[in-house]
Each structure stands twice: as C-alpha cells, then as structure tokens.
Design a protein around this motif. Structure first.
Motif, short mmCIF file in Angstrom:
data_model
loop_
_atom_site.label_atom_id
_atom_site.label_comp_id
_atom_site.label_asym_id
_atom_site.label_seq_id
_atom_site.Cartn_x
_atom_site.Cartn_y
_atom_site.Cartn_z
N GLN A 1 -0.22 4.37 10.08
CA GLN A 1 1.02 4.56 10.82
C GLN A 1 2.12 3.75 10.15
OE1 GLN A 1 0.84 3.48 14.95
NE2 GLN A 1 2.80 4.38 15.45
N ARG A 2 3.26 4.38 10.01
CA ARG A 2 4.43 3.71 9.42
C ARG A 2 5.43 3.42 10.54
NH1 ARG A 2 3.22 7.90 5.70
NH2 ARG A 2 2.59 7.13 3.65
N VAL A 3 5.76 2.16 10.72
CA VAL A 3 6.63 1.71 11.81
C VAL A 3 7.87 1.09 11.20
CG1 VAL A 3 6.81 0.28 13.87
CG2 VAL A 3 4.60 1.27 13.23
N ARG A 4 9.02 1.53 11.66
CA ARG A 4 10.30 0.94 11.22
C ARG A 4 10.65 -0.22 12.13
NH1 ARG A 4 13.00 3.97 7.57
NH2 ARG A 4 14.96 2.93 8.08
N ASP A 5 10.95 -1.35 11.52
CA ASP A 5 11.22 -2.58 12.27
C ASP A 5 12.51 -3.20 11.73
OD1 ASP A 5 11.03 -4.62 14.00
OD2 ASP A 5 9.29 -5.60 13.09
N ARG A 6 13.22 -3.84 12.63
CA ARG A 6 14.48 -4.49 12.26
C ARG A 6 14.27 -6.00 12.25
NH1 ARG A 6 19.72 -2.87 12.12
NH2 ARG A 6 19.15 -0.86 13.05
N VAL B 1 0.85 -1.20 0.00
CA VAL B 1 0.00 0.00 0.00
C VAL B 1 0.88 1.25 0.00
CG1 VAL B 1 -2.03 -1.04 1.05
CG2 VAL B 1 -0.21 -0.16 2.52
N GLY B 2 2.03 1.17 -0.64
CA GLY B 2 2.87 2.35 -0.77
C GLY B 2 2.30 3.32 -1.79
N ILE B 3 2.99 4.43 -1.96
CA ILE B 3 2.51 5.47 -2.87
C ILE B 3 2.48 4.95 -4.31
CG2 ILE B 3 2.98 7.77 -3.77
CD1 ILE B 3 4.18 8.49 -1.09
N LYS B 4 3.55 4.31 -4.75
CA LYS B 4 3.61 3.80 -6.12
C LYS B 4 2.63 2.64 -6.31
CE LYS B 4 8.37 5.24 -7.02
NZ LYS B 4 7.93 6.25 -8.01
N ALA B 5 2.47 1.79 -5.29
CA ALA B 5 1.54 0.67 -5.43
C ALA B 5 0.10 1.16 -5.53
CB ALA B 5 1.71 -0.29 -4.25
N LEU B 6 -0.25 2.17 -4.72
CA LEU B 6 -1.61 2.71 -4.80
C LEU B 6 -1.82 3.51 -6.09
CD1 LEU B 6 -2.14 3.92 -1.12
CD2 LEU B 6 -3.19 1.95 -2.24
N ALA B 7 -0.79 4.19 -6.57
CA ALA B 7 -0.92 4.92 -7.83
C ALA B 7 -1.16 3.96 -8.99
CB ALA B 7 0.33 5.75 -8.09
N ALA B 8 -0.63 2.74 -8.90
CA ALA B 8 -0.88 1.76 -9.95
C ALA B 8 -2.30 1.21 -9.89
CB ALA B 8 0.13 0.61 -9.84
N ARG B 9 -2.94 1.26 -8.72
CA ARG B 9 -4.30 0.74 -8.57
C ARG B 9 -5.36 1.82 -8.77
NH1 ARG B 9 -4.97 -4.08 -5.60
NH2 ARG B 9 -3.01 -5.09 -5.02
N CYS B 10 -5.02 3.09 -8.47
CA CYS B 10 -6.01 4.16 -8.49
C CYS B 10 -5.71 5.12 -9.64
CB CYS B 10 -5.99 4.92 -7.15
SG CYS B 10 -6.15 3.86 -5.71
N THR C 1 16.55 -3.33 7.99
CA THR C 1 15.48 -2.49 8.52
C THR C 1 14.41 -2.31 7.45
OG1 THR C 1 17.05 -1.31 9.93
CG2 THR C 1 14.92 -0.26 9.56
N ILE C 2 13.16 -2.57 7.83
CA ILE C 2 12.04 -2.42 6.90
C ILE C 2 11.01 -1.47 7.51
CG2 ILE C 2 12.35 -4.71 5.90
CD1 ILE C 2 10.01 -5.65 7.65
N THR C 3 10.11 -1.00 6.69
CA THR C 3 9.03 -0.11 7.12
C THR C 3 7.71 -0.86 6.98
OG1 THR C 3 10.25 1.84 6.42
CG2 THR C 3 7.89 2.10 6.76
N ARG C 4 7.02 -1.01 8.10
CA ARG C 4 5.72 -1.67 8.09
C ARG C 4 4.62 -0.61 8.10
NH1 ARG C 4 6.44 -7.07 9.28
NH2 ARG C 4 8.38 -7.60 10.38
N THR C 5 3.62 -0.80 7.25
CA THR C 5 2.48 0.10 7.18
C THR C 5 1.31 -0.53 7.93
OG1 THR C 5 3.22 0.91 5.03
CG2 THR C 5 0.96 1.39 5.66
N VAL C 6 0.85 0.14 8.97
CA VAL C 6 -0.23 -0.37 9.82
C VAL C 6 -1.45 0.52 9.61
CG1 VAL C 6 -0.93 -0.94 12.17
CG2 VAL C 6 1.45 -1.18 11.49
#
Length: 372
Positions: free
Chosen positions: A99-104, A69-78, A110-115
């Motif tokens: 909320q965007r949470v950074r997790d290791r 559900v990132g910006i580019k992924a949503l732009a491809a759907r919408c 390190t990745i960014t999780r979208t909640v």
C-alpha cells in the motif's frame, strides 16, 4: 573415477523418515539459524499473483525497515526490468500486500510511504485486547536467568497481578546469605504459571475464520437444486398434442441432429403444446430450438427440454390489456341564463339564479302574510 558424487545429499535423503515419493518434489528441510525470513503459504501459493510478484514480495519482506523499495530501487537490486517490477507491485497492491500512503510532514512537504503487510487478512480480523497475562509469562521465563537482579522481574510481574506484595520482603534480606533471595522470586512465578491456561482465548480465535480465497466454482459434491419442470398447457387438447408431436417429428428434416425417439417426442410434446397455446408460431418455435447449437450435440432431448423451459414466452395480452386506460370523466355543470335578471349562473337545468329564487321566496312569504 574423476566424477564427484554428492554424498551429503545422499546421506540427507537417507535420513528422511518414511518412503520417498515416486514422483514430485522431495524436500530436505534444514532449519535456519540466521538470515532467514518467514513467508506464509498464502503468499507463496497465491492463485492471483504471478511468480514475479511473489518473488518481489519475498524480496521486500526480507529487506530491513527503511530501505527504498521503489521501482528504480528494486530494478537496481533485481534482474527484472522496471515494467515487470511495476506490474508486480500493482498485483501486490491489488491483493492488499502493498500500500502506498501519502503523508504530509510537519515541514509541509508531502511524501509517499510504502507499507508492506506480510499477512493482509489479519488486518480484517477483530483486534484482540492487550492481555496482561502474556507479558507476565514472558517475565517468569526470564526471571530464573538473571537471578542476582530480582528488581526488573518484580517490575514486570507487578503489572498483571497483585503478587508484588511479597516482593519488597526480599529487598532487606540480601545481607543474609545469598541463596535466600533466589527462592523468593521463584515462588511468585509458580502461582502465575497455571493461571494463563484457564484464561479463555479471544473470540477471534474461537470463531472459525473465513477462508482466505472463496472459490467461484461451487463444490461439485454440493447438492444441486432440482431442474424446473417442463411447461404444460393449461388445457391439453388433442389438437395441441397433435401439432406439438408433428413439430417435434419434423425437426429432423431441418436439423438432422434432432432425430428424436418416440419416447422423447412423447415427453417433450407438452412443452411444445404450451408454446403453441401461447400463440407461438411453429416457425418461431423451430428456429428457437434449432439455432446456435453446441458442437458436438450429445443429448438433443435434454437441450430441447432446457430451451422449452427456459425460453418459454409469456402469453399474449388480450384486447382489453392493450387498450389505453380510460381517463376519468369530469362532469362540467353548464352555464344557464337567469329568467328573471339575465344573470349567468351554473346549473344543470335552466331557471332562476339564487338571488332571484330567494327574492321570489321572500315575496311569496309577504303575500301569504298579507292575505292572512
């Protein structure tokens, strides 16, 4: 005759109970059976979210877990562009839905999780403790269906209550006629069914919850505090009253909007007298009352009363108030020269030092002893 009419829509409108509204939207609510998402009115009617942000939130909420559900992924759907989607995501993040949470990861990356939370206000409420009664009720409703397999039902009912004691008895009885084991699990749900209603609900549902959106504008029907009274002079003298009346009557020469009646002048004269008593210059009073006026000016007397009350200057300080505080005087004992040994010592009066006084006193005692 070639115009097609939507008879299904006409039939649906005819089935709506009650009279149809003369204006506004008319809802034809058909229950969904599959492929639907529940969206709360707190999101659909959020006053601080744009329609784009609400639509993006509904799209994210309808997607299965794990979908990008990132910006580019949503732009491809919408159909919206990346800038509008990024602005919508920022709005949702500001309102607590996203909320965007950074997790290791264990590997060190390190990745960014979208909640996404469909009801962020529920996270602020106190969590209720896990009640064992609710799984028991669910189990009792499911027990009559799988009648031939009483084993799983017994395992579910064994956790909340001590009812599993009679459950082992039906185990040896299956060799007997098949209808006998079916009534055995049925009595256990019956005593459990009336138990959940007496259980008091958690405190979070008993106490009224705070409103989701607190209005910044107070309720117009709320009682308003009384306005502050018009200032009055400490000593009302005829000279102050005459000067205040003349100043108010002269306002129409400078500002035609302040053409006051005699009743208004008599009412406002004590306030001007309080300004004059505090050594305010008449020109300063006139300038304060007549500058920066609202347009149109409907009630000049009320505006003068407000300004005389809210902009009242403090009284002028006295001469003693403006004087610098006096420093405490420190008394310094002067130096003296001893008449006997010329030693310097501190004393308010000239004379002998301590040693000379002691020596003279001791020699006087010896003289009196010899004479005796």
């Amino acid at each position: 005759m070639d115009t097609q009419q939507n008879t299904a829509l006409t039939r649906a409108l005819a089935e709506i109970p009650g009279p149809l509204p003369a204006r506004g939207v008319i809802h034809i609510a058909i229950p969904h059976t599959d492929r639907f998402t529940v969206v709360g009115n707190h999101l659909a009617q959020h006053p601080d979210l744009s329609c784009t942000a609400v639509g993006i939130a509904v799209r994210i909420q309808s997607l299965p877990q794990g979908v990008e559900v990132g910006i580019k992924a949503l732009a491809a759907r919408c159909r919206e562009g990346e800038k509008r989607i990024a602005a919508a995501l920022r709005e949702l993040e500001a309102c607590g839905y996203l909320q965007r949470v950074r997790d290791r990861l264990p590997s060190g990356r390190t990745i960014t999780r979208t909640v996404f939370c469909n009801q962020p206000t529920a996270l602020l409420r106190p969590r209720q403790t896990a009640s064992p009664r609710r799984p028991a009720v669910a189990a009792t409703h499911q027990a009559p269906g799988p009648a031939p397999g009483p084993g799983p039902a017994e395992e579910l009912t064994a956790a909340p209550a001590p009812a599993p004691d009679p459950a082992p008895d039906p185990a040896p009885t299956p060799p007997s006629p098949s209808p006998s084991p079916s009534p055995s699990p049925s009595p256990s749900p019956e005593p459990d069914m009336p138990e959940p209603p007496p259980v008091p609900p958690p405190p979070s549902f008993v106490t009224p919850l705070p409103p989701l959106f607190v209005p910044l504008v107070p309720n117009p029907t709320a009682p308003k505090p009384p306005p502050p009274p018009l200032p009055r002079p400490a000593e009302a003298t005829p000279e102050l009253d005459r000067a205040a009346t003349a100043l108010l009557s002269d306002l129409r020469r400078h500002t035609p909007e302040f053409t006051l009646s005699e009743a208004d002048i008599r009412q406002l004269a004590p306030g001007v007298a309080a300004w004059l008593e505090r050594a305010a210059h008449p020109d300063a009073i006139r300038r304060t009352l007549t500058t920066d006026l609202p347009h149109p000016l409907r009630r000049p007397a009320l505006l003068l009363k407000h300004r005389l009350t809210a902009l009242l200057p403090p009284p002028l300080p006295g001469v003693h108030d403006l004087a610098a505080p006096a420093r405490p005087r420190v008394t310094v004992t002067p130096f003296q020269t001893c008449d006997g040994c010329d030693r310097v010592f501190r004393s308010p009066t000239p004379g002998h030092c301590r040693d000379c006084r002691e020596h003279r006193a001791h020699r006087g005692d010896d003289t009196r002893t010899a004479a005796a």
